[in-house]
Design an enzyme around this catalytic site. Structure first.
Site, mmCIF file in Angstrom:
data_model
loop_
_atom_site.group_PDB
_atom_site.id
_atom_site.type_symbol
_atom_site.label_atom_id
_atom_site.label_comp_id
_atom_site.label_asym_id
_atom_site.label_seq_id
_atom_site.Cartn_x
_atom_site.Cartn_y
_atom_site.Cartn_z
ATOM 1 N N SER A 63 0.792 -1.236 0.000
ATOM 2 C CA SER A 63 0.000 0.000 0.000
ATOM 3 C C SER A 63 0.822 1.283 0.000
ATOM 4 C CB SER A 63 -0.962 0.012 1.193
ATOM 5 O OG SER A 63 -2.010 -0.900 0.985
ATOM 6 N N LYS A 66 0.424 3.454 -2.995
ATOM 7 C CA LYS A 66 -0.756 4.302 -3.196
ATOM 8 C C LYS A 66 -0.423 5.794 -3.294
ATOM 9 C CE LYS A 66 -3.760 0.900 -0.987
ATOM 10 N NZ LYS A 66 -4.534 0.532 0.221
ATOM 11 N N TYR A 192 -3.318 -2.779 -10.476
ATOM 12 C CA TYR A 192 -3.291 -2.568 -9.025
ATOM 13 C C TYR A 192 -2.525 -3.687 -8.319
ATOM 14 C CZ TYR A 192 -4.876 -2.058 -4.214
ATOM 15 O OH TYR A 192 -4.920 -1.933 -2.859
ATOM 16 N N TYR A 243 -4.476 4.015 8.145
ATOM 17 C CA TYR A 243 -5.842 3.503 8.278
ATOM 18 C C TYR A 243 -6.432 3.930 9.629
ATOM 19 C CZ TYR A 243 -3.976 0.976 4.335
ATOM 20 O OH TYR A 243 -3.361 0.678 3.143
ATOM 21 N N VAL A 261 1.264 -3.712 4.025
ATOM 22 C CA VAL A 261 1.278 -4.991 4.731
ATOM 23 C C VAL A 261 2.525 -5.817 4.421
ATOM 24 C CG1 VAL A 261 -1.214 -5.137 5.007
ATOM 25 C CG2 VAL A 261 -0.147 -6.142 2.967
#
Length: 308
Positions: A63, A66, A192, A243, A261
């Site tokens: 992530s 992103k 992705y 998050y 992760v």
């Protein structure tokens, strides 16, 4: 200025904490990563790099891709167009939750760093086919990380693809609601899954963090993106990057943080043109590096980096 011995001592101090976490076993390829790995890197304002621990180990960016893809989407489309497709608010839900997509009147993702928002962001990258889109992403990532040997790990990509049904659900829901405009959902998802499977080192990530902290300028002084776009990316890292742990992280560390992760976390240091990064694949219950967070707390305290 921190030296490698000091950084190594900080890593050693928190190695025992890794035993309290676990690797991301819901992605088969990530479940095989050594949970005791721990490394850190600091890029100073002058571009000098300090590393310690397992700093040469390549691991999946996940992530942390992103914010990189968001920066490229802003370059391709402009700010107004990008945020016509998503909001800039924390979700208050799990990173892969569909709940907010269903309950918000416009069915748009809350922000570009939850999975729905990241899939939407990937759909905005220009290219004639998935291979061209992915190539643009990895080329851009190589440039801002100043690491020309970044590669796609095929095993991680296939592992992501084989276990990515929740992400498929998010994408097809957005398509069904008419908010994901791309005609071929599987093409977007394929890119992705690939962007999350790019292999980086903690030094690569620290360079990315410094790039955003410096307003979009490389260590050689080259401007790559407008300062405004770098501020958007960094501001959203601060509010949404960890998050549901984002507020706690910002309070404890005093810096924006974006996790993956795969075990990485980046911290741009606004106002000081510095970048911090850690790598520790043993994760806490929120999916963030359990020992990495403690290292970043210590670095922020030692170097007096807390923005507040």
């Amino acid at each position: 200025m921190l030296n490698s011995k000091q950084l190594s001592d900080i890593i050693d101090k928190f190695k025992c904490i890794a035993a309290q976490g676990k690797v991301a076993d819901y992605i088969p390829e990530l479940s095989a990563v050594n949970p005791s790995y721990l490394g850190a890197a600091v890029v100073n304002s002058d571009g000098s790099l300090v590393t310690a621990g397992d700093s040469t180990v390549y691991f999946a960016i996940e992530s942390i891709s992103k914010p990189v893809v968001l920066a490229l989407a802003l370059m391709d489309n402009g700010e107004q167009e990008v945020f016509r497709h998503m909001h800039k608010e924390p979700s208050g839900e799990a990173f892969n939750s569909i709940k907010k997509l269903e309950t918000q009147a416009d069915h748009l993702p809350c922000n570009p760093y939850i999975n729905a928002g990241a899939i939407m962001t990937t759909s905005l990258i220009k290219g004639n086919n998935p291979d061209e889109v992915f190539q643009r992403i990895i080329d851009f990532m190589k440039k801002i990380s100043e690491d020309n040997i970044l590669t796609l790990d095929t095993h991680t990509y296939l592992s992501e693809k084989s276990t990515g049904d929740t992400n498929r659900g998010l994408a097809y829901y957005m398509k069904g609601q008419g908010v994901l405009g791309h005609s071929v959902v599987e093409d977007v998802l394929d890119v992705y899954f690939r962007q999350c499977s790019i292999m980086v080192t903690v030094a690569s990530l620290a360079k990315i963090a410094r790039f955003f902290a410096s307003g979009g300028i490389l260590t050689n002084g080259e401007r790559v993106i407008p300062e405004r776009y770098a501020k958007i990316v960094t501001g959203l890292i601060a509010t949404c990057g960890m998050y549901n742990q984002s507020g706690e992280f910002l309070d404890d560390v005093g810096l924006p943080g974006k996790s993956g992760v795969g075990g990485g976390i980046i911290c741009p240091v606004p106002g000081k043109n510095m970048g911090l990064a850690v790598f520790g694949p043993a994760l806490d219950s929120e999916g963030n590096s359990i020992a990495g967070i403690e290292i970043l707390k210590e670095l922020s305290k030692t170097l007096k980096l807390n923005m507040f």
